[in-house]
Scaffold this motif. Structure first.
Motif, PDB file in Angstrom:
ATOM      1  N   LEU A 393       0.740  -1.192  -0.109  1.00 43.27           N
ATOM      2  CA  LEU A 393       0.118   0.130   0.119  1.00 43.27           C
ATOM      3  C   LEU A 393       0.819   1.258  -0.027  1.00 43.27           C
ATOM      4  O   LEU A 393       0.471   2.384  -0.599  1.00 43.27           O
ATOM      5  CB  LEU A 393      -1.051  -0.012   1.178  1.00 43.27           C
ATOM      6  N   VAL A 394       2.210   0.932   0.509  1.00 38.83           N
ATOM      7  CA  VAL A 394       2.904   2.330   0.497  1.00 38.83           C
ATOM      8  C   VAL A 394       3.312   2.574  -0.914  1.00 38.83           C
ATOM      9  O   VAL A 394       3.456   3.724  -1.294  1.00 38.83           O
ATOM     10  CB  VAL A 394       4.070   2.079   1.441  1.00 38.83           C
ATOM     11  N   LEU A 395       3.632   1.257  -1.526  1.00 39.78           N
ATOM     12  CA  LEU A 395       4.067   1.471  -2.906  1.00 39.78           C
ATOM     13  C   LEU A 395       3.165   2.206  -3.785  1.00 39.78           C
ATOM     14  O   LEU A 395       3.230   3.127  -4.567  1.00 39.78           O
ATOM     15  CB  LEU A 395       4.279   0.051  -3.370  1.00 39.78           C
ATOM     16  N   LEU A 396       1.787   2.090  -3.429  1.00 42.83           N
ATOM     17  CA  LEU A 396       0.477   2.590  -4.323  1.00 42.83           C
ATOM     18  C   LEU A 396       0.524   4.097  -3.821  1.00 42.83           C
ATOM     19  O   LEU A 396      -0.092   4.788  -4.614  1.00 42.83           O
ATOM     20  CB  LEU A 396      -0.674   1.868  -3.756  1.00 42.83           C
ATOM     21  N   ALA A 397       0.981   4.776  -2.509  1.00 44.13           N
ATOM     22  CA  ALA A 397       0.630   5.902  -2.191  1.00 44.13           C
ATOM     23  C   ALA A 397       1.795   6.708  -2.841  1.00 44.13           C
ATOM     24  O   ALA A 397       1.693   8.021  -2.879  1.00 44.13           O
ATOM     25  CB  ALA A 397       1.074   5.922  -0.641  1.00 44.13           C
ATOM     26  N   LEU A 398       2.907   6.265  -3.645  1.00 38.89           N
ATOM     27  CA  LEU A 398       3.927   6.964  -4.053  1.00 38.89           C
ATOM     28  C   LEU A 398       3.350   7.652  -5.386  1.00 38.89           C
ATOM     29  O   LEU A 398       2.827   6.824  -6.442  1.00 38.89           O
ATOM     30  CB  LEU A 398       5.197   5.980  -4.276  1.00 38.89           C
ATOM     31  N   PRO A 399       3.471   8.861  -5.677  1.00 38.14           N
ATOM     32  CA  PRO A 399       2.858   9.372  -6.894  1.00 38.14           C
ATOM     33  C   PRO A 399       3.669   8.697  -8.083  1.00 38.14           C
ATOM     34  O   PRO A 399       2.993   8.678  -9.361  1.00 38.14           O
ATOM     35  CB  PRO A 399       3.304  10.789  -6.859  1.00 38.14           C
ATOM     36  N   ALA A 400       4.825   8.703  -8.150  1.00 41.86           N
ATOM     37  CA  ALA A 400       5.734   8.118  -9.223  1.00 41.86           C
ATOM     38  C   ALA A 400       4.994   6.733  -9.689  1.00 41.86           C
ATOM     39  O   ALA A 400       5.115   6.559 -10.884  1.00 41.86           O
ATOM     40  CB  ALA A 400       7.124   7.985  -9.096  1.00 41.86           C
ATOM     41  N   VAL A 401       4.694   5.877  -8.753  1.00 41.48           N
ATOM     42  CA  VAL A 401       4.132   4.662  -8.870  1.00 41.48           C
ATOM     43  C   VAL A 401       2.702   4.825  -9.334  1.00 41.48           C
ATOM     44  O   VAL A 401       2.285   4.071 -10.320  1.00 41.48           O
ATOM     45  CB  VAL A 401       3.947   3.614  -7.714  1.00 41.48           C
ATOM     46  N   ARG A 402       1.946   5.566  -8.611  1.00 39.63           N
ATOM     47  CA  ARG A 402       0.140   5.693  -8.933  1.00 39.63           C
ATOM     48  C   ARG A 402       0.139   6.254 -10.282  1.00 39.63           C
ATOM     49  O   ARG A 402      -0.685   6.071 -10.986  1.00 39.63           O
ATOM     50  CB  ARG A 402      -0.131   6.549  -7.926  1.00 39.63           C
ATOM     51  N   LYS A 403       0.939   7.271 -10.835  1.00 39.38           N
ATOM     52  CA  LYS A 403       0.674   7.855 -12.119  1.00 39.38           C
ATOM     53  C   LYS A 403       1.702   7.276 -13.029  1.00 39.38           C
ATOM     54  O   LYS A 403       1.474   8.167 -14.359  1.00 39.38           O
ATOM     55  CB  LYS A 403       1.142   9.565 -11.876  1.00 39.38           C
TER      56      LYS A 403
END
Length: 417
Positions: A393-403
């Protein structure tokens, strides 16, 4: 009713040839995974000897993986894969002959597996780097999904085939089948000929081994979605997988009624993985790493499910759901690397990715048992989930990952050594 041939196999002829060869090789590997321990036991080896021979094939991967990444960015990748397949074919043939003639010894098998592991270390990063040269960018996801489908299907079919082969022809005969699969893969690679992409001299500037290795690490360090994704993958391999490889079988033996119940759960996971690969083939998410992070969170629930105390049928059903998540996550992750990392450094970046997973997983396997003995199996499994799911979930919270988009918006061909 005729089964439709996927478009990527009809359009990308080079990939179709490679796919057939690699499918046979994967199935052979699944047979070997089951047959090798029986081979060691059949010559009077102990449980410790089984561990020794298995480790002999894994340790060279740790030592030579980064070397394989550098070389795969230097010279034609299909050439590296061809040599690797020929070496592994020779090793499995030698082991099979030793077993069939009754002359095999544990020490000799371990030495041969060291050679096998070295070839593996060169093959893996070259394989990841070759695919974008054979498949157009818009079909990379489909190609990776098909490769994942073969691996997942092998988890279901391979053990059944291996059991039959070991029963009929002994471990030596089963390993001879694996040798033939490598020969078939090598024959396909030999017929690929030249592939697209940059010339060898353009792919990797000859800066010296360490300097070229640093260029690969620079590509990882400069992309937060890459290094964070690698860290999340490390958590999955260290924290979650021991629940499957170590604590799951222990719990099955103690509380579920034995190996038969565990086989049901493992088979359900394999079937779920196949479904996940089909989903990865069909879906084309605009934000693939965001979907991969969610899928990883689902996959990271395996320890909680195994330790839940639910009936075996319920556990199997939920494990099938996590199998969907695992396949979907891995396909989207690998495709994102192939799409967004410059082709001339892709194998080096891939070697870091694979090294982190392979190098750290034994740590979790070693610690899982003593930890479970100290605080209990169920508590350990719940703790694994409490660590792994938040990491995803922390990975998902990173903008670079999410976008991260499905396709790069600019030119990724240039790098700064």
């Amino acid at each position: 009713m005729a089964v439709p041939i996927p478009e990527v196999l009809r359009v990308e002829r080079q990939f179709a040839r490679l796919f057939v060869g690699q499918s046979l090789s994967v199935l052979g590997d699944r047979v070997s995974f089951v047959a090798l321990p029986f081979a060691v036991l059949s010559i009077g080896g102990s449980t410790a000897d089984v561990g020794l021979v298995t480790a002999a094939g894994l340790l060279p991967v740790l030592v030579f993986m980064l070397v394989g990444g550098v070389w795969a960015d230097r010279i034609p990748r299909q050439r590296i894969m061809l040599v690797s397949d020929l070496v592994r074919c020779a090793v499995q043939t030698a082991i099979a002959v030793l077993l069939l003639t009754g002359t095999a010894r544990v020490g000799v098998l371990a030495l041969l597996m060291v050679v096998f592991g070295v070839a593996d270390a060169f093959f893996l990063p070259a394989s990841t780097g070759l695919l974008p040269l054979l498949v157009s960018g818009e079909r990379l996801g489909e190609a990776n999904a098909l490769r994942g489908f073969v691996h997942s299907a092998g988890l279901v079919i391979g053990p059944v085939l291996a059991g039959g082969l070991v029963a009929l022809a002994g471990p030596g005969g089963a390993l001879l089948v694996d040798a033939v699969s490598f020969a078939a893969s090598a024959a396909v690679l030999a017929r690929l000929g030249a592939v697209g992409g940059r010339a060898v001299g353009e792919r990797a500037e000859r800066l010296g081994f360490l300097a070229e290795l640093r260029v690969g690490w620079q590509q990882v360090r400069e992309r937060s979605w890459v290094w964070s994704g690698m860290l999340a993958m490390a958590v999955y391999h260290v924290v979650v997988l021991p629940s499957v490889f170590v604590l799951g079988p222990v719990l099955a033996a103690r509380e579920w009624g034995g190996a038969g119940a565990w086989a049901v759960v493992v088979t359900a996971f394999g079937l779920g993985s196949i479904v996940g690969d089909v989903c990865a083939y069909r879906l084309k998410p605009a934000r693939p790493m965001a979907v991969a992070a969610v899928a990883m969170a689902v996959a990271s629930c395996q320890a909680l499910i195994i330790g839940s105390g639910a009936p075996v049928a319920v556990i199997a059903l939920l494990e099938a759901c996590t199998g969907v998540g695992v396949s979907l996550c891995f396909v989207l992750w690998e495709t994102s690397l192939q799409v967004h990392i410059p082709e001339q450094v892709l194998s080096r970046v891939s070697s870091y990715d694979q090294l982190i997973a392979v190098a750290l997983m034994p740590l979790g396997l070693v610690l899982a048992g003593p930890l479970a003995d100290g605080i209990g199996v169920h508590r350990t499994l719940f703790g694994m989930t409490a660590l792994a799911v938040p990491a995803a979930l922390v990975l998902l919270a990173l903008p670079a990952v999410r976008k991260l988009p499905a396709r790069p918006s600019g030119d990724i061909a240039s790098i700064n050594p």
